[in-house]
Motif scaffolding. Structure first.
Motif, PDB file in Angstrom:
ATOM      1  N   ALA A   7      19.048  24.032  35.315  1.00 43.73           N
ATOM      2  CA  ALA A   7      19.226  24.316  33.917  1.00 43.73           C
ATOM      3  C   ALA A   7      19.601  25.736  33.153  1.00 43.73           C
ATOM      4  O   ALA A   7      20.326  25.338  32.123  1.00 43.73           O
ATOM      5  N   THR A   8      19.218  26.599  34.350  1.00 46.89           N
ATOM      6  CA  THR A   8      19.752  27.745  34.178  1.00 46.89           C
ATOM      7  C   THR A   8      21.669  28.014  33.779  1.00 46.89           C
ATOM      8  O   THR A   8      22.140  28.369  33.234  1.00 46.89           O
ATOM      9  N   LEU A   9      21.826  27.672  35.469  1.00 45.68           N
ATOM     10  CA  LEU A   9      23.641  27.717  35.836  1.00 45.68           C
ATOM     11  C   LEU A   9      24.190  26.887  34.962  1.00 45.68           C
ATOM     12  O   LEU A   9      25.097  26.505  34.643  1.00 45.68           O
ATOM     13  N   SER A  10      23.893  25.324  33.984  1.00 47.85           N
ATOM     14  CA  SER A  10      24.085  24.631  33.615  1.00 47.85           C
ATOM     15  C   SER A  10      24.977  26.059  31.729  1.00 47.85           C
ATOM     16  O   SER A  10      25.247  25.076  31.529  1.00 47.85           O
ATOM     17  N   THR A  11      23.790  26.621  31.948  1.00 47.74           N
ATOM     18  CA  THR A  11      23.673  27.927  30.285  1.00 47.74           C
ATOM     19  C   THR A  11      24.954  29.059  30.372  1.00 47.74           C
ATOM     20  O   THR A  11      25.105  29.564  29.483  1.00 47.74           O
ATOM     21  N   LEU A  12      25.112  28.706  31.625  1.00 48.22           N
ATOM     22  CA  LEU A  12      25.779  30.229  31.781  1.00 48.22           C
ATOM     23  C   LEU A  12      27.439  30.346  31.619  1.00 48.22           C
ATOM     24  O   LEU A  12      28.243  28.719  31.621  1.00 48.22           O
ATOM     25  N   PRO A  13      27.778  31.626  31.102  1.00 48.19           N
ATOM     26  CA  PRO A  13      29.149  31.167  30.135  1.00 48.19           C
ATOM     27  C   PRO A  13      30.323  31.213  31.586  1.00 48.19           C
ATOM     28  O   PRO A  13      30.463  32.150  32.691  1.00 48.19           O
ATOM     29  N   PRO A  14      31.367  29.656  30.819  1.00 42.01           N
ATOM     30  CA  PRO A  14      32.373  29.828  32.392  1.00 42.01           C
ATOM     31  C   PRO A  14      33.280  31.170  31.978  1.00 42.01           C
ATOM     32  O   PRO A  14      34.248  30.941  32.875  1.00 42.01           O
ATOM     33  N   ASP A  15      33.703  31.490  30.546  1.00 37.79           N
ATOM     34  CA  ASP A  15      34.831  32.036  29.945  1.00 37.79           C
ATOM     35  C   ASP A  15      34.386  34.234  31.452  1.00 37.79           C
ATOM     36  O   ASP A  15      35.750  34.123  31.814  1.00 37.79           O
ATOM     37  N   ILE A  16      32.804  34.241  32.183  1.00 36.41           N
ATOM     38  CA  ILE A  16      33.146  35.410  33.099  1.00 36.41           C
ATOM     39  C   ILE A  16      34.259  34.659  34.425  1.00 36.41           C
ATOM     40  O   ILE A  16      34.439  35.789  35.049  1.00 36.41           O
ATOM     41  N   TYR A  17      33.729  33.514  34.342  1.00 33.08           N
ATOM     42  CA  TYR A  17      33.844  32.734  35.888  1.00 33.08           C
ATOM     43  C   TYR A  17      35.797  33.390  36.123  1.00 33.08           C
ATOM     44  O   TYR A  17      36.541  33.110  36.719  1.00 33.08           O
ATOM     45  N   GLU A  18      36.841  32.925  34.674  1.00 30.78           N
ATOM     46  CA  GLU A  18      37.220  32.336  34.761  1.00 30.78           C
ATOM     47  C   GLU A  18      38.619  33.594  34.742  1.00 30.78           C
ATOM     48  O   GLU A  18      39.197  33.655  35.491  1.00 30.78           O
ATOM     49  N   ALA A  19      37.483  34.899  33.874  1.00 33.75           N
ATOM     50  CA  ALA A  19      38.619  36.234  34.923  1.00 33.75           C
ATOM     51  C   ALA A  19      37.824  36.887  36.294  1.00 33.75           C
ATOM     52  O   ALA A  19      38.720  37.071  36.470  1.00 33.75           O
ATOM     53  N   ALA A  20      36.916  36.158  36.421  1.00 29.79           N
ATOM     54  CA  ALA A  20      36.514  36.807  37.454  1.00 29.79           C
ATOM     55  C   ALA A  20      37.665  36.482  39.055  1.00 29.79           C
ATOM     56  O   ALA A  20      38.216  36.513  39.200  1.00 29.79           O
ATOM     57  N   ARG A  21      37.506  35.038  38.174  1.00 32.36           N
ATOM     58  CA  ARG A  21      39.354  34.198  39.020  1.00 32.36           C
ATOM     59  C   ARG A  21      40.334  34.953  38.867  1.00 32.36           C
ATOM     60  O   ARG A  21      41.252  34.994  40.057  1.00 32.36           O
ATOM     61  N   LEU A  22      40.527  35.585  38.002  1.00 32.72           N
ATOM     62  CA  LEU A  22      41.998  35.733  37.292  1.00 32.72           C
ATOM     63  C   LEU A  22      42.405  37.381  38.306  1.00 32.72           C
ATOM     64  O   LEU A  22      42.972  37.597  38.672  1.00 32.72           O
ATOM     65  N   ASP A  23      40.845  38.032  38.494  1.00 31.27           N
ATOM     66  CA  ASP A  23      40.894  39.560  39.043  1.00 31.27           C
ATOM     67  C   ASP A  23      40.580  38.792  41.063  1.00 31.27           C
ATOM     68  O   ASP A  23      40.110  40.374  42.165  1.00 31.27           O
ATOM     69  N   ARG A  24      40.545  37.655  41.275  1.00 29.72           N
ATOM     70  CA  ARG A  24      40.966  37.333  42.233  1.00 29.72           C
ATOM     71  C   ARG A  24      39.751  37.497  43.307  1.00 29.72           C
ATOM     72  O   ARG A  24      39.305  37.843  44.467  1.00 29.72           O
ATOM     73  N   ALA A  25      38.149  37.044  42.421  1.00 33.14           N
ATOM     74  CA  ALA A  25      37.573  37.478  43.430  1.00 33.14           C
ATOM     75  C   ALA A  25      36.921  36.448  43.746  1.00 33.14           C
ATOM     76  O   ALA A  25      37.653  34.890  43.115  1.00 33.14           O
ATOM     77  N   GLY A  26      36.145  36.119  45.131  1.00 31.99           N
ATOM     78  CA  GLY A  26      36.268  34.700  46.325  1.00 31.99           C
ATOM     79  C   GLY A  26      35.179  33.810  45.714  1.00 31.99           C
ATOM     80  O   GLY A  26      33.655  35.047  45.075  1.00 31.99           O
ATOM     81  N   PRO A  27      34.088  33.232  46.049  1.00 29.21           N
ATOM     82  CA  PRO A  27      33.477  32.239  45.525  1.00 29.21           C
ATOM     83  C   PRO A  27      31.576  32.880  45.903  1.00 29.21           C
ATOM     84  O   PRO A  27      31.775  32.824  45.154  1.00 29.21           O
ATOM     85  N   TRP A  28      31.845  33.854  47.141  1.00 28.67           N
ATOM     86  CA  TRP A  28      30.954  34.534  47.258  1.00 28.67           C
ATOM     87  C   TRP A  28      30.810  35.909  46.937  1.00 28.67           C
ATOM     88  O   TRP A  28      29.656  35.887  46.220  1.00 28.67           O
ATOM     89  N   GLN A  29      31.984  36.465  45.640  1.00 30.31           N
ATOM     90  CA  GLN A  29      31.542  37.454  45.298  1.00 30.31           C
ATOM     91  C   GLN A  29      31.175  37.117  43.518  1.00 30.31           C
ATOM     92  O   GLN A  29      30.638  38.189  43.402  1.00 30.31           O
ATOM     93  N   ARG A  30      31.447  36.022  42.932  1.00 30.79           N
ATOM     94  CA  ARG A  30      31.969  35.779  42.407  1.00 30.79           C
ATOM     95  C   ARG A  30      29.962  34.955  42.425  1.00 30.79           C
ATOM     96  O   ARG A  30      28.887  35.375  41.061  1.00 30.79           O
ATOM     97  N   PHE A  31      29.545  34.622  43.608  1.00 31.03           N
ATOM     98  CA  PHE A  31      27.467  34.021  43.226  1.00 31.03           C
ATOM     99  C   PHE A  31      26.467  35.231  43.315  1.00 31.03           C
ATOM    100  O   PHE A  31      25.833  35.105  42.363  1.00 31.03           O
TER     101      PHE A  31
END
Length: 313
Positions: free
Chosen positions: A202-226
């Protein structure tokens, strides 16, 4: 005309004390009404929690041995001093620490892993959530008996059938002192991991996706995003899950009692079971109460330490 014109300006000044008094009277009546509504619940709460707790502390300072009632009397801190030379107490305390630390770690780790995995599934999340609730709603006694008779029973249990099919042989999972503690840890983890899974999902479902999109644009890997995004954002939920699971593990009783009874010997006798055995099997109420007080103090201390981790770094 002058006197008539000046009367409206004097009226509020003369009526202000009366209005303030009326406001205070109304507020007092509202407070009394609120207390009247809360009184029944407060009385029940005090009778159900505060009075038994005070009696528990009082009993821990007494020498209450129903097997030898003629020795009853005030003991002061003798019960607590006796714990220092009681090897059974230190063994139960060590088992409690191992049991609590391992179950909480496994529940939080498995719950978070399952939540991250299920979050990637586009369909069927509702069915998985319903299935996850089933172990939680079962009574701990039912869970202990279920694992004792159907899962861990020698020769006919599900786990034993699998080990024999793999050529690993048959084991007395609950009768072997070296395997019994591992077995009760597995029982507790199986029942309460779904709780951590549901809360973290339930907590993970409420996280904003914009942050992850920005991290992907900055070429952050899965472990770095986690590590740098997900963990800091779900940290308060993780801490609360750890506290709740820790309190449940420290107060665990029914499942272990149904599965092993604290045995074989004292291999699964955590502090809660030791206090029960001392009080109701050996009839030493005073020493059993002191063990319960120590368990309560340990629970509050660990909960306070974990709760401090909620503060941001």
């Amino acid at each position: 005309m002058t006197a008539t014109a000046s009367m409206p300006s004097r009226a509020p000044k003369e009526g202000a004390p009366g209005a303030a008094a009326a406001g205070r009277s109304l507020a007092s009546q509202e407070r009394r009404f609120a207390l009247a509504l809360l009184a029944p619940a407060l009385i029940v709460l005090v009778c159900a929690t505060t009075i038994p707790l005070v009696y528990l502390v009082w009993s821990s300072l007494q020498r209450l041995d129903l097997a030898m009632p003629y020795l009853s009397g005030f003991a002061g801190l003798d019960n607590y001093i006796h714990m220092g030379s009681d090897p059974r107490f230190w063994n139960s305390l060590l088992l409690t620490v191992i049991y609590t630390a391992s179950t909480v770690f496994m529940q939080v780790t498995l719950g978070l892993a399952l939540a991250l995995l299920v979050l990637q599934i586009p369909k069927g999340q509702g069915l998985l959530r319903v299935a996850a609730i089933l172990p939680i709603v079962l009574a701990p006694v039912v869970v202990g008996l279920f694992w004792r008779t159907l899962v861990l029973a020698p020769d006919v249990g599900l786990v034993d059938l699998v080990t024999r099919w793999l050529g690993l042989g048959s084991y007395n999972w609950l009768g072997d002192p070296q395997l019994a503690l591992i077995s009760v840890i597995a029982i507790h983890t199986w029942q309460w991991t779904p709780f951590a899974f549901l809360v973290l999902l339930a907590t993970l479902s409420t996280l904003p996706p914009d942050i992850y999109e920005a991290a992907r644009l900055d070429r952050a890997g899965p472990w770095q995003r986690f590590y740098y995004i997900t963990l800091p954002l779900i940290r308060p939920a993780l801490i609360m899950v750890m506290i709740l699971r820790m309190v449940t593990a420290l107060s665990a009783f029914a499942a272990i009692f149904a599965a092993t009874g604290g045995g074989p010997g004292s291999s699964t006798e955590i502090l809660n079971l030791y206090a029960y055995r001392t009080s109701f099997s050996e009839l030493n109420i005073g020493y059993g109460s002191s063990l319960a007080v120590v368990l309560l103090a340990l629970t509050l201390a660990i909960a306070w330490i974990i709760f401090r981790l909620r503060r941001p770094e």
